[in-house]
Design a protein around this motif. Structure first.
Motif, PDB file in Angstrom:
ATOM      1  N   ASP A 243      29.743  48.817  39.022  1.00 50.79           N
ATOM      2  CA  ASP A 243      29.945  49.207  40.405  1.00 50.79           C
ATOM      3  C   ASP A 243      31.016  49.028  40.904  1.00 50.79           C
ATOM      4  OD1 ASP A 243      29.790  46.652  40.527  1.00 50.79           O
ATOM      5  OD2 ASP A 243      27.684  46.519  41.663  1.00 50.79           O
ATOM      6  N   TYR A 244      31.781  49.230  42.275  1.00 51.56           N
ATOM      7  CA  TYR A 244      32.853  48.895  42.859  1.00 51.56           C
ATOM      8  C   TYR A 244      33.152  47.334  42.949  1.00 51.56           C
ATOM      9  CZ  TYR A 244      33.488  53.903  44.314  1.00 51.56           C
ATOM     10  OH  TYR A 244      33.616  55.313  44.215  1.00 51.56           O
ATOM     11  N   GLN A 245      32.008  46.589  43.136  1.00 46.58           N
ATOM     12  CA  GLN A 245      32.185  45.269  43.482  1.00 46.58           C
ATOM     13  C   GLN A 245      32.768  44.522  42.020  1.00 46.58           C
ATOM     14  OE1 GLN A 245      28.423  43.701  44.570  1.00 46.58           O
ATOM     15  NE2 GLN A 245      28.749  44.485  46.649  1.00 46.58           N
ATOM     16  N   HIS A 246      32.562  44.968  40.865  1.00 45.81           N
ATOM     17  CA  HIS A 246      32.697  44.477  39.827  1.00 45.81           C
ATOM     18  C   HIS A 246      34.172  44.699  39.539  1.00 45.81           C
ATOM     19  CE1 HIS A 246      28.384  43.632  39.177  1.00 45.81           C
ATOM     20  NE2 HIS A 246      29.070  42.571  38.331  1.00 45.81           N
ATOM     21  N   ILE A 247      34.679  46.014  39.784  1.00 48.61           N
ATOM     22  CA  ILE A 247      35.869  46.792  39.465  1.00 48.61           C
ATOM     23  C   ILE A 247      36.923  45.808  40.628  1.00 48.61           C
ATOM     24  CG2 ILE A 247      37.569  48.405  39.964  1.00 48.61           C
ATOM     25  CD1 ILE A 247      35.310  50.363  38.861  1.00 48.61           C
ATOM     26  N   PHE A 248      36.804  45.743  41.530  1.00 48.12           N
ATOM     27  CA  PHE A 248      37.494  44.708  42.565  1.00 48.12           C
ATOM     28  C   PHE A 248      37.670  43.230  42.389  1.00 48.12           C
ATOM     29  CE2 PHE A 248      35.891  47.997  46.154  1.00 48.12           C
ATOM     30  CZ  PHE A 248      36.836  49.204  45.725  1.00 48.12           C
ATOM     31  N   LEU A 249      36.545  42.720  41.534  1.00 47.79           N
ATOM     32  CA  LEU A 249      36.519  41.438  41.112  1.00 47.79           C
ATOM     33  C   LEU A 249      37.341  41.174  39.882  1.00 47.79           C
ATOM     34  CD1 LEU A 249      35.640  38.482  41.266  1.00 47.79           C
ATOM     35  CD2 LEU A 249      33.573  39.261  39.750  1.00 47.79           C
ATOM     36  N   LEU A 250      37.352  42.222  39.104  1.00 49.01           N
ATOM     37  CA  LEU A 250      38.172  42.287  38.000  1.00 49.01           C
ATOM     38  C   LEU A 250      39.750  42.392  38.203  1.00 49.01           C
ATOM     39  CD1 LEU A 250      38.594  42.343  34.842  1.00 49.01           C
ATOM     40  CD2 LEU A 250      38.098  44.977  34.767  1.00 49.01           C
ATOM     41  N   ALA A 251      40.024  43.266  39.388  1.00 53.20           N
ATOM     42  CA  ALA A 251      41.444  43.494  39.797  1.00 53.20           C
ATOM     43  C   ALA A 251      41.926  42.187  40.633  1.00 53.20           C
ATOM     44  CB  ALA A 251      41.408  44.464  40.868  1.00 53.20           C
ATOM     45  N   THR A 252      41.066  41.504  40.961  1.00 50.36           N
ATOM     46  CA  THR A 252      41.488  40.000  41.589  1.00 50.36           C
ATOM     47  C   THR A 252      41.938  39.220  40.582  1.00 50.36           C
ATOM     48  OG1 THR A 252      40.131  40.601  43.586  1.00 50.36           O
ATOM     49  CG2 THR A 252      40.668  38.223  43.126  1.00 50.36           C
TER      50      THR A 252
END
Length: 461
Positions: free
Chosen positions: A432-441
């Motif tokens: 989901d979007y949350q895991h993608i944004f966490l990975l980007a961080t």
């Protein structure tokens, strides 16, 4: 040097100085229109019913010509004509391509029409960008410039003399950069802000999505056509039929391999090339997923912004924030130097992902909170982009093959964005979007690592 030459050179100098404000801002505005059109295309595809994965893949594939920039540079070099011809022809092709897309949006073959005609627009935009940067080329190492400085010495250290297809133009470097940024931001505000707002309002008024977006693309085609007419009248170039000699070392047959081999042997060049690939790695995951997150429905994990709200947050507030961050970064470099701010800028690259991660956990946040989070993330990104710009300047400065180096640097910066974007849609089907944004961080660690390596090599030298 004969008595006749200084007089001729001074005459061209006066002519270029008088007319440059009629074409320099409009050239930069046309360059910013291309980015706006890609953003409009992404939102249009989603509004027309294309799913998230296919939309991300389509935009990534449309960005592939950016990776062919060194090849396109060689094509422009070998073309027997003026860069003014390239500018005018590419803008005319862009206008026709956008008009064709707008026409097909009324039909059942809208997707096929978009897929067929948008690549012409993207390729034309890349050629336009190349011709734009080649139109006024710094020839400070040439004999002509030395003669000009002897005849017309200038006390300012940041005054540049550039040759515009045979016409000499004096440009103040800070003024030129200021107008470059300002007009590009105006283009983004117009395309991503104003036109997106119009599309959303037209959807509400007419209740016809196809008609609304067709009108938007017709307007963008009209903008390209107007710029083509404007540059046809005011763009300098004279009546000569062929381009003047320009620094194109490395772009001819055989020279490309020699220059590339030379870069791969120098440790400083390898360090810079690695920097271009890895520094913006956290943003590669956000380039496509962040806009899709903003317009995705809440039951799909998105914020569900309307086109009007998207235009306000992403197309206006975020654009202004990235411009402010870029300006602050430039001032920081000018005051304290590049090396002092590289590590802080790498840390700031974690802010965009963190801001989107916050929004992904608060999908019901009011629009003001969404705008504030996007502003913080884009201001941090703009600050980091100013660092990238300075590293590119250092990589190309005082090099005989600076044109090729500039092309390679821009290609390497864009490559991770395109490659990751091609898999962004598939990633959204798995996580989901949350895991993608966490990975980007978390990927900001890669930025910190490559900055540490770059600073080590710089200080060691």
């Amino acid at each position: 040097m004969t008595d006749k030459q200084p007089k001729t050179t001074y005459h061209l100098h006066r002519r270029g100085t008088k007319t440059r404000w009629l074409w320099l801002p409009s050239l930069m505005f046309g360059d910013g229109v291309a980015v706006s059109v890609l953003v409009l295309t992404m939102v249009m595809l989603r509004r027309m019913g294309l799913d998230t994965a296919d939309t991300a893949l389509a935009i990534a594939l449309l960005s592939l010509p950016v990776l062919l920039r060194p090849l396109f540079e060689m094509v422009v070099t070998h073309f027997w004509g003026t860069t003014k011809v390239w500018i005018l022809s590419t803008q005319f092709i862009s206008a026709l391509s956008l008009a064709a897309v707008a026409f097909t949006l009324h039909t059942s073959s809208w997707l096929l029409g978009t897929v067929c005609f948008m690549p012409f627009f993207v390729c034309s935009s890349v050629f336009y960008n190349i011709a734009l940067h080649r139109f006024y080329i710094d020839t400070s190492q040439g004999a002509h410039l030395s003669q000009v400085h002897q005849q017309n010495p200038t006390p300012q250290q940041d005054t540049m003399v550039r040759w515009c297809d045979g016409e000499m133009v004096t440009l103040h470097s800070s003024t030129s950069q200021h107008h470059n940024t300002t007009t590009s931001i105006m283009a983004l505000l117009f395309g991503c802000g104003v036109m997106m707002m119009i599309a959303g309002n037209m959807e509400v008024v007419t209740r016809n999505i196809r008609y609304s977006w067709s009108l938007v693309f017709y307007v963008m085609a009209g903008v390209e056509l107007f710029l083509w007419l404007w540059h046809t009248i005011f763009l300098p170039g004279g009546t000569h039929g062929y381009a003047k000699p320009k620094p194109t070392m490395g772009l001819h047959r055989g020279e490309f391999r020699i220059s590339l081999r030379r870069m791969l042997k120098r440790k400083d060049d390898i360090t810079a090339l690695t920097f271009f690939i890895l520094f913006l790695l956290p943003e590669t995951l956000l380039a496509l997923t962040a806009p899709l997150f903003l317009i995705a429905k809440p039951h799909n994990g998105g914020l569900g912004l309307s086109p009007q709200e998207f235009a306000f947050t992403q197309g206006t507030i975020a654009v202004i924030a990235i411009a402010l961050g870029y300006t602050l970064g430039g001032k920081a470099i000018k005051k304290h130097g590049l090396c002092r701010w590289l590590l802080p800028s790498a840390l700031l690259l974690a802010v965009p992902g963190a801001a989107l991660l916050f929004l992904s956990y608060n999908t019901a946040a009011p629009l003001s909170i969404v705008a504030a989070a996007l502003a913080a993330g884009h201001a941090a990104l703009g600050f980091a982009l100013s660092m990238v710009k300075q590293v590119v300047v250092r990589f190309t400065r005082n090099m005989p093959d600076n044109t090729l180096r500039h092309a390679i640097a821009r290609t390497l910066i864009a490559t991770p964005f395109v490659l990751v974007g091609m898999f962004a849609g598939a990633m959204l089907t798995l996580i989901d979007y949350q895991h993608i944004f966490l990975l980007a961080t978390e990927l900001s660690i890669a930025s910190l690592t490559v900055v540490a390596f770059y600073l080590y090599r710089t200080r060691k030298k």
